[in-house]
Scaffold this active site. Sequence first.
Site: not given
Length: 245
Positions: A13, A140, A167
């Site tokens: 990504i 996330s 996260k």
Amino acid sequence: MKKALITGANKSIGFEAARQLLQRGYYVYLGSRDAQKGQQAVEQLHATGYPQVELLQLDVADKASVAAAREALGRKTDVLDVLINNAGISGGMPQPALTTSVSVIKEVYETNVFGVIEVTQAFIDLLQKSPEPRIVNVTSGLGSLTLHTDPSWKYYPVKGAAYAPSKAALNAYTIMLAYELRDTAFKVNAVDPGYTATDFNHHSGPGSVSDAAARLVRAATLGPDGPTSQFFSDDNAPETGISPW
């Protein structure tokens, strides 16, 4: 020409986000812990017609490496327009709450939380010289405490004592950072790229790298009227694009 730094950008990504920013005319500093892999990624982009990209060796979990990267970048430019904190690790699965070693949890936090803080604090002076600075923290959906307590959520059974809490902590830091910069031109947001097929999850995700990267780029290129202090997630909030924290 606007300039962007993306951590962990030698593959997946991060690499695709670099390519998409290059398509938009940005100059990209491709952050990579492994210099050889990072240079290979840079050469791949050069070969496809994007000369305005170069390697910045950067291990976000190593304070000395972050400091060296900041010094190196300072010799190349005195302004940075975009910082995408993309580098992250999972810590391996499964991660039962009762048996996952604290050392594993600390290792995940070193990259996913403390690494983001180190990089942000190190490069903030360059970002402050931009007329439209943008910080994107790659999070996330598993970082949402609200969704983790909702049995109807599609990922409700996917729990982990290291990755998900890291996260959630990153999300909290994003809120604090955005608040501190609220009266400036900064836009600071957390972005969930979605469950994407990468080597991070053994290519088990249904989403494409291109779509995932586009979500990061969208937040990195927000206009002056764009939102700040948001948790963007097309995956978990397809109607609004804004995930509950």
